[in-house]
Design an enzyme around this catalytic site. Structure first.
Site, PDB file in Angstrom:
ATOM      1  N   TYR A 274     -89.944  -3.961 -76.857  1.00 47.04           N
ATOM      2  CA  TYR A 274     -89.154  -4.300 -75.673  1.00 47.04           C
ATOM      3  C   TYR A 274     -88.082  -5.300 -76.094  1.00 47.04           C
ATOM      4  O   TYR A 274     -88.374  -6.316 -76.728  1.00 47.04           O
ATOM      5  CB  TYR A 274     -90.052  -4.902 -74.589  1.00 47.04           C
ATOM      6  CG  TYR A 274     -89.374  -4.957 -73.254  1.00 47.04           C
ATOM      7  CD1 TYR A 274     -89.357  -3.845 -72.422  1.00 47.04           C
ATOM      8  CD2 TYR A 274     -88.729  -6.111 -72.826  1.00 47.04           C
ATOM      9  CE1 TYR A 274     -88.721  -3.880 -71.196  1.00 47.04           C
ATOM     10  CE2 TYR A 274     -88.091  -6.155 -71.602  1.00 47.04           C
ATOM     11  CZ  TYR A 274     -88.092  -5.042 -70.789  1.00 47.04           C
ATOM     12  OH  TYR A 274     -87.456  -5.072 -69.573  1.00 47.04           O
ATOM     13  N   TYR A 324     -80.819   0.559 -70.196  1.00 52.23           N
ATOM     14  CA  TYR A 324     -81.940  -0.194 -69.647  1.00 52.23           C
ATOM     15  C   TYR A 324     -82.890   0.771 -68.954  1.00 52.23           C
ATOM     16  O   TYR A 324     -82.680   1.146 -67.812  1.00 52.23           O
ATOM     17  CB  TYR A 324     -81.492  -1.311 -68.691  1.00 52.23           C
ATOM     18  CG  TYR A 324     -82.683  -2.158 -68.304  1.00 52.23           C
ATOM     19  CD1 TYR A 324     -83.096  -3.204 -69.122  1.00 52.23           C
ATOM     20  CD2 TYR A 324     -83.452  -1.841 -67.198  1.00 52.23           C
ATOM     21  CE1 TYR A 324     -84.229  -3.932 -68.833  1.00 52.23           C
ATOM     22  CE2 TYR A 324     -84.600  -2.563 -66.902  1.00 52.23           C
ATOM     23  CZ  TYR A 324     -84.972  -3.606 -67.720  1.00 52.23           C
ATOM     24  OH  TYR A 324     -86.109  -4.320 -67.438  1.00 52.23           O
TER      25      TYR A 324
END
Ligand code: ZN
Lengths: 372, 139
Positions: A274, A324
Site C-alpha cells: 500500500y 487510487y
C-alpha cells in the site's frame, strides 16, 4: 480462492458516480470468474473516503446491494481506510471457508474528484492546529525516519520514480510518463518533508474481486488464486508512543501472516505494498522484513524496487502511478501476476505474492499472502 | 465562520474540560487515580488499567518536539501556510499534536525543548509551543 477480478478506468470520471463505477467493476469481476450475477450470495464493500463522507459509510453495502439486486446470505462494509480492501478479501475467504456464502463479491469504489477536498479532512481536535489530511500525518513519519536513520529525500524519490517506471508498462495506469530524480526533487512541497510527488493519486474508480470455495473455483473460467494466509494488526493508541511514527502494525501482522503461509520475505515473487505516500513503502520494507529497521532508504537506492530490480514491488505502479484503487487494485495486480496475465510487466514464474493495506491515522493494517 | 471558512470540529464532552483549562492558561493532563498513568487526550477511562477513577493534573508546560511537519499548503483559511504541526512529548509523559510557534520553521528540530504558550484562535485558546526560553505571549 480468488476466482474473478475487474475494475474500471481510473482518473476523472464525472459525471459517473462511485455507484456507476462500482456496478461496472462488479460486473467485470463476476464475468471474469465466468459467473452470473445470480451466483453472488455474499457482498463485502470498502467504500472510499469521499463516498463515506457523501453517502455515509454504514449503508454502503445496503445501497450497493440494492442497486445490484442482491439478496445475499452474507454482507458487510469495512471501515479500515486503506486497509479495507485487503481486509474485505480476507473476510470473504473466511466467510466462504465457514460456509456462510459461496460466491462473495468484494467491491471498492470512490469518486473523490467529484467531492473536492474529501481527502483533506481534519482529525477531531487536532484540526484546530491545522493538522489536516493524511499527508500531514505521513510527513510526521517521514521526518522521524529522516531524523532517526538519516533517510534522504532521494530515498523517497526512488519510490516515486520506481512507481512511474512500473506504470509505464501498465496500459491502464494513469501516470505512465517516467519521472527523473531532478523532477522529483523540484516537486512542489505540500507538507514538508513530503512533496507532491510523494503523494498518491486521487482518482475516481472502482475495483472488485470474487472470492469463492476451492471446489467452485475449480470449474470456473480463470485460473484460481489461492489465499495462503491473512492477518491484521492495528495501532489504535496512536500518539501514546513515538513508535507510532516509526513502525507500522505491519511489523506485527507481516511476519505472522507469512508464517501462516509457510513463507518468509525471501520467498515472495511479487510484493504489493500500500503506497498512499512514498514513506509508507519504506516503512513496510522494514516491517515485512525485506530489510532491517532504518535501512529502507539505502535499500531502495539504485533501483532495487524499480523494473528489473531484485525485489518486485508494485509492478502495476500502485496508488502512486496506476491510480487510487483503495487497495483493491493491489489485490488485482497480485492475481494477474499469479495468473501470468500481467503482459509486459509480468514477473517470470510468479508463484507467490504479498498484498498489504494501511489506513486511517496510520492505525490499521491488513496483509494477504496469495499463491497459485 | 463564513469569513474564515468552515467551522472546525467543536470539542466533545470528553475534551471540553481540557479546552476550558486552556482558557485559564492551564495545560491539563488526565491522571489515573489507581495506577498513576498520565495521558492525553482525556478519555472515559485510564487507557492502561481501565480505571474510571480519573483526576486532572496541571502539566508544567515543558516538553520536546518528537517529530514535526511544515505545512506549505493552506487547508483552512483561518490557518494560512506556512505553519508547523508537531508531536510534542510533555515532560510528564503524555503526547499531543500542536504547533511550534515563536521561531522560523527552518529552526524547528526533532528533540528541541519547547514550552507551552497559550494563543487565542477563533473561539478557542490553543496550547501551542515555542522554543523553551521564549516565555513571551502567555495570555
Ligand atoms: Zn490506570
Amino acid at each position: 480462492m480468488i476466482a474473478g477480478v475487474g475494475h474500471t478506468a481510473f482518473g476523472r470520471l464525472a459525471p459517473r458516480t462511485a455507484w456507476h463505477l462500482e456496478a461496472e467493476a462488479a460486473a467485470a469481476a463476476v464475468a471474469d470468474a465466468g459467473l452470473r450475477p445470480a451466483d453472488v450470495d455474499g457482498l463485502l464493500t470498502d467504500p472510499g473516503p469521499a463516498q463515506g463522507i457523501l453517502d455515509g459509510i454504514t449503508p454502503h453495502f445496503l445501497r450497493l446491494g440494492a442497486q445490484l439486486g442482491l439478496d445475499p446470505d452474507y454482507v458487510g462494509s469495512e471501515i479500515l481506510g486503506g486497509a479495507g480492501s485487503v481486509a474485505v478479501v480476507g473476510r470473504a475467504a473466511l466467510a466462504v471457508e465457514a460456509g456462510l456464502c459461496d460466491v462473495c463479491l468484494c467491491v471498492y469504489g470512490d469518486s473523490p474528484l467529484a467531492t473536492p477536498r474529501s481527502f483533506e479532512y481534519g482529525r477531531g481536535d487536532e484540526a484546530v492546529f491545522g493538522f489536516f489530511g493524511a499527508v500531514g500525518l505521513h510527513a510526521l513519519a517521514a521526518r522521524r525516519h529522516m531524523h532517526r536513520y538519516g533517510t534522504r529525500p532521494e530515498h523517497l524519490g526512488e519510490v516515486a520514480i520506481a512507481a512511474r517506471a512500473h506504470a509505464a508498462r501498465t496500459p491502464h495506469a494513469e501516470k505512465r510518463r517516467p519521472l527523473t530524480m531532478a523532477e522529483y526533487l523540484a516537486s512542489e512541497p505540500v507538507v514538508e518533508p513530503l512533496r507532491k510527488l510523494d503523494c498518491c493519486l486521487v482518482s475516481d474508480g472502482a475495483a472488485a474481486v470474487v472470492v469463492t470455495t476451492e471446489e467452485r473455483a475449480r470449474d470456473l473460467r480463470a485460473r484460481p488464486v489461492r489465499i495462503l494466509g491473512q492477518g491484521q494488526a492495528h495501532s489504535l493508541s496512536t500518539y501514546a508512543s513515538p513508535e507510532h511514527f516509526e513502525r507500522l502494525p505491519a511489523a506485527r501482522c507481516g511476519p505472522k501472516t507469512l508464517a501462516r503461509a509457510g513463507l518468509g520475505p525471501g520467498d515472495l515473487d511479487v510484493v504489493l505494498l500500500y503506497d498512499c505516500f512514498t514513506i509508507v513503502v519504506l516503512l513496510q520494507l522494514e516491517d515485512y522484513g525485506f530489510c532491517a529497521a532504518g535501512e529502507s532508504g539505502p535499500f531502495v537506492a539504485g533501483g532495487r524496487i524499480a523494473p528489473g530490480g531484485s525485489l518486485c514491488v508494485n509492478p502495476s505502479g500502485g496508488l502512486l502511478a496506476e491510480g487510487y484503487g483503495g487497495g483493491m487494485l493491489h489485490v488485482i495486480e497480485a492475481v494477474r501476476q499469479l495468473r501470468g496475465e500481467a503482459g509486459e510487466r509480468q514477473k517470470a514464474d510468479a508463484a507467490t505474492a504479498l498484498v498489504s493495506g494501511h489506513g486511517l491515522g496510520m492505525n490499521t493494517h491488513a496483509t494477504l499472502v496469495l499463491g497459485r | 465562520m463564513s469569513a474564515t471558512g468552515p467551522a472546525l470540529p467543536p470539542p466533545d464532552a470528553l475534551t471540553a474540560p481540557f479546552w476550558e483549562e486552556c482558557r485559564r492558561g492551564v495545560l491539563a493532563i488526565a491522571a489515573c487515580a489507581d495506577c498513576g498513568h498520565r495521558f492525553l487526550p482525556p478519555g472515559p477511562c485510564c487507557p492502561r488499567c481501565w480505571s474510571r477513577r480519573l483526576a486532572v493534573q496541571e502539566a508544567c508546560g515543558r516538553g520536546r518536539v518528537e517529530t514535526f511537519a511544515v505545512y506549505r499548503r493552506t487547508y483552512h483559511p483561518a490557518l494560512p501556510a506556512p505553519y508547523v504541526v508537531a508531536l510534542i512529548a510533555l515532560d510528564e509523559g503524555p503526547r499531543l499534536i500542536s504547533n511550534v510557534v515563536g521561531c522560523a520553521a527552518a529552526e524547528v528540530a526533532v528533540g528541541m525543548p519547547v514550552a507551552v504558550r497559550f494563543e487565542k484562535a477563533g473561539d478557542r485558546v490553543l496550547p501551542r509551543f515555542a522554543p523553551a526560553g521564549d516565555q513571551g505571549g502567555a495570555s
